[in-house]
Design a protein around this motif. Structure first.
Motif, PDB file in Angstrom:
ATOM      1  N   VAL A   1       0.910  -1.238   0.035  1.00  0.00           N
ATOM      2  CA  VAL A   1      -0.053  -0.058  -0.065  1.00  0.00           C
ATOM      3  C   VAL A   1       0.967   1.276   0.042  1.00  0.00           C
ATOM      4  CG1 VAL A   1      -1.837   1.455   1.256  1.00  0.00           C
ATOM      5  CG2 VAL A   1      -1.898  -1.064   1.019  1.00  0.00           C
ATOM      6  N   PRO A   2       1.817   1.495   0.909  1.00  0.00           N
ATOM      7  CA  PRO A   2       2.511   2.690   0.929  1.00  0.00           C
ATOM      8  C   PRO A   2       3.443   2.513  -0.310  1.00  0.00           C
ATOM      9  CG  PRO A   2       3.468   1.046   2.616  1.00  0.00           C
ATOM     10  CD  PRO A   2       1.971   0.828   2.071  1.00  0.00           C
ATOM     11  N   LEU A   3       4.116   1.646  -0.763  1.00  0.00           N
ATOM     12  CA  LEU A   3       4.753   1.377  -1.954  1.00  0.00           C
ATOM     13  C   LEU A   3       3.934   1.788  -3.144  1.00  0.00           C
ATOM     14  CD1 LEU A   3       6.589  -1.677  -1.321  1.00  0.00           C
ATOM     15  CD2 LEU A   3       7.748   0.708  -1.165  1.00  0.00           C
ATOM     16  N   ARG A   4       2.687   1.561  -3.246  1.00  0.00           N
ATOM     17  CA  ARG A   4       1.909   1.881  -4.520  1.00  0.00           C
ATOM     18  C   ARG A   4       1.607   3.363  -4.465  1.00  0.00           C
ATOM     19  NH1 ARG A   4       2.820   0.566  -7.939  1.00  0.00           N
ATOM     20  NH2 ARG A   4       2.639   2.594  -8.970  1.00  0.00           N
ATOM     21  N   LYS A   5       1.544   3.905  -3.400  1.00  0.00           N
ATOM     22  CA  LYS A   5       1.235   5.345  -3.051  1.00  0.00           C
ATOM     23  C   LYS A   5       2.207   6.064  -3.872  1.00  0.00           C
ATOM     24  CE  LYS A   5       0.217   9.129   0.279  1.00  0.00           C
ATOM     25  NZ  LYS A   5       0.011   9.524   1.580  1.00  0.00           N
ATOM     26  N   LYS A   6       3.669   5.692  -3.283  1.00  0.00           N
ATOM     27  CA  LYS A   6       4.707   6.550  -3.906  1.00  0.00           C
ATOM     28  C   LYS A   6       5.032   6.109  -5.139  1.00  0.00           C
ATOM     29  CE  LYS A   6       9.766   6.764  -3.537  1.00  0.00           C
ATOM     30  NZ  LYS A   6      11.093   6.581  -2.786  1.00  0.00           N
ATOM     31  N   GLY A   7       4.862   5.044  -5.466  1.00  0.00           N
ATOM     32  CA  GLY A   7       4.985   4.400  -7.085  1.00  0.00           C
ATOM     33  C   GLY A   7       3.958   5.261  -8.238  1.00  0.00           C
ATOM     34  N   ASP A   8       2.634   5.816  -7.841  1.00  0.00           N
ATOM     35  CA  ASP A   8       1.908   6.527  -8.395  1.00  0.00           C
ATOM     36  C   ASP A   8       2.381   7.897  -8.609  1.00  0.00           C
ATOM     37  OD1 ASP A   8       0.011   4.524  -9.035  1.00  0.00           O
ATOM     38  OD2 ASP A   8      -1.062   5.044  -7.173  1.00  0.00           O
ATOM     39  N   LEU A   9       3.039   8.447  -7.378  1.00  0.00           N
ATOM     40  CA  LEU A   9       3.412   9.797  -7.468  1.00  0.00           C
ATOM     41  C   LEU A   9       4.863   9.983  -8.484  1.00  0.00           C
ATOM     42  CD1 LEU A   9       3.254  10.674  -3.564  1.00  0.00           C
ATOM     43  CD2 LEU A   9       1.883  11.621  -5.373  1.00  0.00           C
ATOM     44  N   LEU A  10       5.654   8.879  -8.229  1.00  0.00           N
ATOM     45  CA  LEU A  10       6.929   8.820  -9.110  1.00  0.00           C
ATOM     46  C   LEU A  10       6.609   8.832 -10.569  1.00  0.00           C
ATOM     47  CD1 LEU A  10       9.309   6.554  -7.248  1.00  0.00           C
ATOM     48  CD2 LEU A  10       9.587   9.084  -7.524  1.00  0.00           C
ATOM     49  N   THR A  11       5.712   8.012 -11.104  1.00  0.00           N
ATOM     50  CA  THR A  11       5.051   7.641 -12.274  1.00  0.00           C
ATOM     51  C   THR A  11       4.282   8.900 -12.807  1.00  0.00           C
ATOM     52  OG1 THR A  11       4.963   5.451 -11.738  1.00  0.00           O
ATOM     53  CG2 THR A  11       3.869   6.006 -13.717  1.00  0.00           C
ATOM     54  N   GLY A  12       3.510   9.394 -11.939  1.00  0.00           N
ATOM     55  CA  GLY A  12       2.725  10.736 -12.232  1.00  0.00           C
ATOM     56  C   GLY A  12       3.973  11.921 -12.569  1.00  0.00           C
TER      57      GLY A  12
ATOM     58  N   SER B   1      10.391   2.640 -15.560  1.00  0.00           N
ATOM     59  CA  SER B   1       9.578   2.000 -14.361  1.00  0.00           C
ATOM     60  C   SER B   1      10.315   2.528 -13.163  1.00  0.00           C
ATOM     61  CB  SER B   1       9.718   0.740 -14.500  1.00  0.00           C
ATOM     62  OG  SER B   1       9.003   0.032 -15.689  1.00  0.00           O
ATOM     63  N   PRO B   2       9.552   3.619 -12.617  1.00  0.00           N
ATOM     64  CA  PRO B   2      10.039   4.226 -11.261  1.00  0.00           C
ATOM     65  C   PRO B   2       9.468   3.373 -10.086  1.00  0.00           C
ATOM     66  CG  PRO B   2       8.696   5.931 -12.605  1.00  0.00           C
ATOM     67  CD  PRO B   2       8.382   4.387 -13.210  1.00  0.00           C
ATOM     68  N   VAL B   3      10.432   2.527  -9.587  1.00  0.00           N
ATOM     69  CA  VAL B   3      10.277   1.495  -8.606  1.00  0.00           C
ATOM     70  C   VAL B   3      10.325   2.296  -7.211  1.00  0.00           C
ATOM     71  CG1 VAL B   3      11.022  -0.484  -7.243  1.00  0.00           C
ATOM     72  CG2 VAL B   3      11.106  -0.246  -9.999  1.00  0.00           C
ATOM     73  N   PRO B   4       9.250   2.333  -6.485  1.00  0.00           N
ATOM     74  CA  PRO B   4       9.339   3.046  -5.308  1.00  0.00           C
ATOM     75  C   PRO B   4      10.124   2.599  -4.173  1.00  0.00           C
ATOM     76  CG  PRO B   4       7.454   1.575  -5.225  1.00  0.00           C
ATOM     77  CD  PRO B   4       7.917   1.661  -6.820  1.00  0.00           C
ATOM     78  N   LEU B   5      10.679   1.316  -4.119  1.00  0.00           N
ATOM     79  CA  LEU B   5      11.738   0.854  -3.140  1.00  0.00           C
ATOM     80  C   LEU B   5      12.941   1.526  -3.178  1.00  0.00           C
ATOM     81  CD1 LEU B   5      10.930  -2.857  -2.515  1.00  0.00           C
ATOM     82  CD2 LEU B   5      10.959  -0.821  -0.757  1.00  0.00           C
ATOM     83  N   TYR B   6      13.530   2.012  -4.586  1.00  0.00           N
ATOM     84  CA  TYR B   6      14.907   2.515  -4.911  1.00  0.00           C
ATOM     85  C   TYR B   6      14.861   3.648  -5.676  1.00  0.00           C
ATOM     86  CZ  TYR B   6      14.420  -1.136  -8.463  1.00  0.00           C
ATOM     87  OH  TYR B   6      14.101  -1.646  -9.626  1.00  0.00           O
ATOM     88  N   ASN B   7      13.721   4.140  -6.425  1.00  0.00           N
ATOM     89  CA  ASN B   7      13.904   5.511  -7.147  1.00  0.00           C
ATOM     90  C   ASN B   7      13.292   6.503  -6.395  1.00  0.00           C
ATOM     91  OD1 ASN B   7      13.089   3.334  -9.918  1.00  0.00           O
ATOM     92  ND2 ASN B   7      14.900   4.709  -9.886  1.00  0.00           N
TER      93      ASN B   7
END
Length: 429
Positions: free
Chosen positions: A325-336, A402-408
């Motif tokens: 859940v928190p990873l998806r939230k950040k992933g959406d922000l990075l991709t956006g 692909s912006p990966v939230p764990l390390y991007n």
């Protein structure tokens, strides 16, 4: 979030990022003495720094216990897989008994189709998306041939409408309904590897079951990337790989999901092996296959413990990060943010030099943008690589980022867009 096209904005977002510390848990390739901008996690995730340590522990167990390592030590190999299941169950939306860790993705799809593709003379077709990853296409073709059918007659591919790149859920469901009397299996990707489209898996499963078909999911680009609810959606089976968003090493161990309603169904065919035998009687070595109750009853071969250790190294990081859940939230922000910056490049150029074919709606995508380069596509990709920006090339003109939230980070995204902008001038010079 209101994005800004400035380095200061990107830095500020990184400072406020509650997940920023996890970047330090991964090893980055170097370019001119600096970490590369790595946006290729949809193909191969970065190596966790802890992976070597996790492997070393198992090598030490091998050294110290030899064959007794199956039964001795802090993590006996015989039950090592159980340590992976709690985190996986959260990422996949399944209960522990519905998951097993084994093989590689395409091998698992074949094994699962042995059980869940049961064609008859009337109901023998498999429905899938057009443009699925080639391995899925080859697996399905060989399965229908194995059963004596012609792939041209037995495989239904759902294609986008004229002038469109991605599929509409309504069109997928309509194809299922139109062929309801003949479909034996619906096999769909969670996310299309080329376009990055996230499919409405719940609706596809529901439509497939209403048509009387089994439904399976290939989660290669979805597992560890987007929230999944395999049990609640009711998928019959699924498989995934662990080396993309789950960062578990090249050729890393795969896994399989089988819904619990199938556990007691003795009419399902399966290719059996000793590792799938019921554990309480496994060492009696009796004839006649008696499967372990649950997805582990689909296991065939001995667990590759070193691969599982690499997998566990990454899964433990997911657990510390709080799950998907928190990873998806950040992933959406990075991709956006990447989408916003690419659109800004187009505005500066006065034309759409970069066309994003991944859906705009966040609910229809994960951490990936597929970008069509309308001129000098390969030269632009090469320019990025030569400047330490690593994406993924797909013929004839698509760069997947692909912006990966764990390390991007947001600054990664800013620099990647800066590279896309500069590449236009460099390739036109």
């Amino acid at each position: 979030m209101i994005y800004q096209d400035t380095f200061g904005f990107a830095q500020q977002q990184d400072e406020q990022d509650e997940l920023k510390s996890f970047r330090d848990e991964f090893l980055f390739p170097q370019h001119n003495g600096h970490k590369v901008i790595y946006l290729c996690g949809n193909s191969l995730g970065l190596q966790p720094k802890s992976a070597g340590q996790y492997i070393k522990i198992q090598l030490d167990n091998w050294e110290n216990f030899a064959v007794e390592g199956w039964f001795m030590g802090d993590d006996p190999w015989l039950s090592y897989h159980k340590a992976l299941l709690p985190t996986l169950s959260g990422l996949l939306g399944a209960n522990d008994r519905e998951i097993t860790v084994m093989n590689s993705l395409t091998v698992n799809l074949h094994l699962l189709m042995v059980s869940f593709y049961k064609p008859t003379n009337k109901r023998f077709k498999i429905l899938m998306e057009a443009g699925a990853f080639p391995s899925d296409q080859y697996a399905v073709e060989s399965q229908v041939r194995f059963h004596g059918f012609n792939p041209k007659e037995a495989i239904i591919e759902v294609t986008p409408r004229a002038g469109e790149v991605t599929l509409r859920t309504a069109d997928i469901i309509a194809q299922i309904e139109d062929n309801a009397d003949e479909i034996a299996l619906v096999l769909f990707s969670g996310i299309n590897y080329y376009t990055g489209q996230l499919f409405d898996m719940e609706s596809i499963v529901k439509a497939g079951h209403k048509a009387g078909a089994m439904v399976g999911l290939d989660l290669a680009h979805a597992a560890g990337n987007v929230p999944l609810q395999l049990h609640n959606w009711g998928a019959d089976f699924a498989s995934w790989c662990s080396y993309k968003y789950m960062n578990s090493g090249p050729g890393g161990i795969s896994g399989a999901f089988v819904h619990e309603r199938h556990f007691a169904n003795d009419k399902l065919n399966r290719f059996a092996g000793w590792w799938g035998y019921r554990r309480d009687k496994q060492f009696l070595m009796q004839p006649g296959f008696d499967p372990e109750l649950g997805a582990q009853g689909w296991n065939v071969s001995t667990s590759p413990v070193v691969l599982m250790a690499m997998h566990k190294a990454s899964l433990d990081i997911f657990e510390k990060a709080g799950g998907i859940v928190p990873l998806r939230k950040k992933g959406d922000l990075l991709t956006g943010y990447l989408e916003y910056l690419i659109n800004n490049i187009n505005q500066k150029q006065g034309e759409e030099v970069y066309r994003i074919i991944t859906p705009k709606d966040q609910k229809d995508r994960g951490s990936q943008l597929s970008v069509v380069c309308k001129r000098d596509a390969r030269a632009i990709f090469d320019y990025l690589a030569q400047n330490g920006i690593i994406g993924d090339w797909r013929e004839p003109d698509v760069i997947r980022l692909s912006p990966v939230p764990l390390y991007n980070s947001f600054t990664d995204i800013y620099h990647a867009a800066e590279g896309l902008f500069k590449a236009l001038g460099a390739t036109n010079a």
